[in-house]
Design an enzyme around this catalytic site. Structure first.
Site, PDB file in Angstrom:
ATOM      1  N   GLY A 288      -4.716  -2.278   5.541  1.00  0.00           N
ATOM      2  CA  GLY A 288      -3.922  -3.405   5.040  1.00  0.00           C
ATOM      3  C   GLY A 288      -4.573  -4.752   5.325  1.00  0.00           C
ATOM      4  N   ARG A 289      -4.963  -4.977   6.581  1.00  0.00           N
ATOM      5  CA  ARG A 289      -5.501  -6.302   6.951  1.00  0.00           C
ATOM      6  C   ARG A 289      -6.929  -6.500   6.466  1.00  0.00           C
ATOM      7  NH1 ARG A 289      -4.335  -3.005  10.821  1.00  0.00           N
ATOM      8  NH2 ARG A 289      -5.823  -2.244  12.362  1.00  0.00           N
TER       9      ARG A 289
ATOM     10  N   LYS B  20       8.732  -0.644  12.090  1.00  0.00           N
ATOM     11  CA  LYS B  20       9.306  -0.250  10.800  1.00  0.00           C
ATOM     12  C   LYS B  20      10.405   0.801  11.017  1.00  0.00           C
ATOM     13  CE  LYS B  20       5.063  -1.153   8.128  1.00  0.00           C
ATOM     14  NZ  LYS B  20       4.172  -0.772   7.051  1.00  0.00           N
TER      15      LYS B  20
ATOM     16  N   LYS C 205       0.832  -1.198   0.000  1.00  0.00           N
ATOM     17  CA  LYS C 205       0.000   0.000   0.000  1.00  0.00           C
ATOM     18  C   LYS C 205       0.876   1.261   0.000  1.00  0.00           C
ATOM     19  CE  LYS C 205      -3.625   2.139   2.777  1.00  0.00           C
ATOM     20  NZ  LYS C 205      -4.496   1.993   3.943  1.00  0.00           N
TER      21      LYS C 205
ATOM     22  N   GLU D 140      -4.058  -7.199  15.496  1.00  0.00           N
ATOM     23  CA  GLU D 140      -3.601  -5.887  15.039  1.00  0.00           C
ATOM     24  C   GLU D 140      -4.743  -4.871  15.173  1.00  0.00           C
ATOM     25  OE1 GLU D 140      -1.699  -5.939  11.168  1.00  0.00           O
ATOM     26  OE2 GLU D 140      -1.059  -3.864  11.347  1.00  0.00           O
TER      27      GLU D 140
ATOM     28  N   HIS E  26      -3.412 -33.689  18.604  1.00  0.00           N
ATOM     29  CA  HIS E  26      -2.267 -34.513  19.003  1.00  0.00           C
ATOM     30  C   HIS E  26      -1.160 -33.649  19.593  1.00  0.00           C
ATOM     31  CE1 HIS E  26      -3.979 -38.119  17.139  1.00  0.00           C
ATOM     32  NE2 HIS E  26      -4.592 -37.200  16.402  1.00  0.00           N
TER      33      HIS E  26
ATOM     34  N   GLU F 172      10.778  -4.822   4.041  1.00  0.00           N
ATOM     35  CA  GLU F 172      10.849  -6.228   3.612  1.00  0.00           C
ATOM     36  C   GLU F 172      10.461  -6.362   2.144  1.00  0.00           C
ATOM     37  OE1 GLU F 172       9.354  -5.076   6.278  1.00  0.00           O
ATOM     38  OE2 GLU F 172       9.669  -6.381   8.022  1.00  0.00           O
TER      39      GLU F 172
END
Ligand code: G6Q
Length: 546
Positions: free
Chosen positions: A263-264, A508, A201, A349, A380, A207
């Site tokens: 973003g999410r 960031k 965005k 978030e 398990h 990254e």
């Protein structure tokens, strides 16, 4: 400790909790003959059974009172009508408009429609082989380079909809700045037939830009150092067109994003491009339509029958009145194996906050830690703690009625496993039952008495069960929207802003500062002794390698 609100519903809930503590979910079932019917609801192809909760009809009435005191109905309308609900950033959170653009002004609606039309054109060009790489070969692999909201949603949906995959391209996802991520993906790819989507965005994320630059070098070197090939192999999704163009993406190949899509919450936008490339635009549209159905339910159903509202309020009940610290989400479907990971970002978030919009900090707790994994694998491993650990952990089970792979009795075993877990969590195993079990195995009465506490399971552990016919684009869309709205409901009750993420932004900035010290561009004088000690350890290693 429970949160205190400024009028009676929360006080009444606190008193009511003391009454419910003396009973159990099993007893609530014996008191309410039709409990399953009374405590279940359906919307957009999903059924929610919330009868296995530590809650009576009075509990729910008090929770609805709390919601009304918090003006939840008004808050729901504000969200979908584009009010600036993201108060700290003074903007709306209009992800619902990407499914149902009814509340958008004309310009924005045209921009949204135009973007979907562009996506459709692009997907067709790639699928039909009109879009060619620098050698003239058609595209076979697509790599989405993005992180956080620009990765988790598209990745989860692409995996969940694998049964709908079109045969034209394979999609891969690279997010981590750890070069292992990109290198492992590139190992098996051919630069001549690979297309990269830079999904960011802001187009400033460390990254993503680092991975994108390395991918560009890989491509350019395969093309004999010819920089002009970048335009044929890179497209971008970004709100920062200038930066994407500066990188080398042709302006026409930058799909836009808008500041009103968080973003999410962005998989419904062009951030969903890898989804559309993997399963086709028809299935991407069906995903949006499924979410739109859940939006309709959320905005029109009365609170008492409103699925995201009920789930949100029950979550508040456990966090604020039963001191639940975590919430497990256990999908019993292989294709939903990334769902909990996706939900961790969506929920934590959004609601991992303490500052209240009215001023000051929240009194009590907000978002729980969301965790879990696909069933039956979790049975398990960590289900031990769910059954016999000391903490109360509410669980959401997600089950499907029909498998995409109807092989033998796999599916009936899977479904039975899900139901047996929610039932065992509710009923537990008494000390006496455990003791009898040991005696039946041949232990003496004394031995059985000593061993029994280790097999005792307290039970009375609450769960919701969500049931869908099958994981389809429509039902998945509805499921995601259900959780988006549940998270919003809780943020309204807690009085926090679900749509900013200053904690994530901090990371960031911090990394850039420390990276400058590691690269010896800054002295690091202001850093603490521990951080400097670790940096020196890094320097020793790198000097030794020289
Ligand atoms: C999501 C967050 C965060 C964001 C990433 C990537 O709501 O804001 O996860 O999506 O940090 O940001 P860009 O898309 O700007 O690269």
């Amino acid at each position: 400790m429970h949160a205190t609100y400024d009028s009676s519903p929360s006080d009444q809930l606190a008193v009511h909790k003391q009454v419910l503590e003396k009973t159990s979910i099993s007893e609530l079932f014996s008191q309410q003959a039709d409990r399953f019917n009374e405590m279940s609801c359906s919307a957009a192809g999903i059924t929610l059974d919330y009868s296995k909760n530590i809650a009576s009809s009075q509990t729910l009435e008090l929770l609805f009172d709390l919601a009304r005191q918090r003006q939840l109905e008004d808050a729901i309308q504000k969200l979908v009508r584009g009010a600036p609900v993201n108060v700290t950033e003074a903007r709306p959170a209009l992800h619902t408009a990407l499914r149902n653009p009814v509340h958008l002004d004309e310009d924005v609606a045209a921009a949204v429609g135009g973007t979907f039309a562009e996506m459709e054109k692009f997907v067709r060009a790639v699928h039909e082989g009109e879009w060619r790489g620098f050698s003239g070969e058609r595209i076979r692999d697509v790599v989405n380079i993005g992180i956080g909201g620009s990765d988790l949603g598209p990745l989860m949906v692409t995996e969940a909809l694998k049964p709908y995959k079109k045969p034209f391209v394979d999609c891969h996802f690279v997010s981590n700045v750890d070069a292992g991520d990109l290198s492992e993906v590139l190992k098996s790819l051919n630069p001549r037939t690979t297309l990269f989507i830079i999904a960011s965005k802001t187009f400033t994320t460390l990254e993503t830009l680092t991975n994108a630059s390395t991918a560009r070098e890989w491509l350019v070197s395969a093309a004999g150092s010819n920089e002009s090939v970048v335009s044929k192999h890179f497209v971008a999704v970004s709100a920062n067109v200038a930066k994407a163009v500066e990188f080398g993406v042709v302006e026409d190949n930058v799909f836009p994003l808008w500041d009103w899509v968080g973003g999410r919450y962005s998989l419904w936008s062009a951030i969903g491009l890898p989804i559309a490339l993997a399963v086709g635009m028809d299935n991407f549209n069906a995903l949006r339509a499924g979410a739109g159905e859940m939006d309709k339910h959320f905005t029109t159903a009365p609170l008492e029958q409103n699925m995201p509202v009920i789930m949100g309020l029950l979550g508040v009940w456990y966090v604020n009145f039963w001191d639940a610290h975590t919430h497990a989400v256990l999908p019993y479907d292989h294709y939903l194996r990334f769902f909990t990971k996706y939900l961790q970002q969506l929920d934590m978030e959004s609601n991992g906050k303490r500052a209240v919009l009215a001023g000051g900090n929240v009194d009590g707790h907000t978002g729980p830690v969301i965790w879990g994994d696909v069933g039956t694998n979790g049975q398990h491993s960590f289900h031990q703690l769910l059954h016999q650990g000391t903490r109360l952990i509410p669980v959401d089970f997600i089950a499907v009625l029909k498998s995409h792979n109807p092989v033998g009795d796999h599916h009936s075993l899977l479904f039975s496993s899900c139901l047996s877990q929610s039932r065992a969590l509710m009923t537990g195993k008494s000390l006496q039952q455990a003791q009898q079990g040991f005696q039946a195995m041949g232990y003496t009465a004394d031995e059985a008495l000593a061993l029994a506490p280790h097999k005792e399971m307290p039970g009375n552990r609450p769960s919701n069960t969500l049931v869908m016919e099958q994981v389809t684009p429509e039902s998945l869309g509805a499921l995601i929207a259900l959780y988006e709205h549940k998270v919003y409901v809780q943020s309204v009750i807690w009085g926090i802003n679900a749509f900013d993420q200053w904690g994530v932004e901090l990371g960031k900035v911090l990394c850039q500062d420390i990276h400058a010290v590691i690269e010896r561009q800054e002295t690091g004088e202001a850093l603490d002794d521990s951080t400097m000690g670790l940096i020196e350890r890094y320097w020793q290693e790198h000097n030794a390698c020289k």
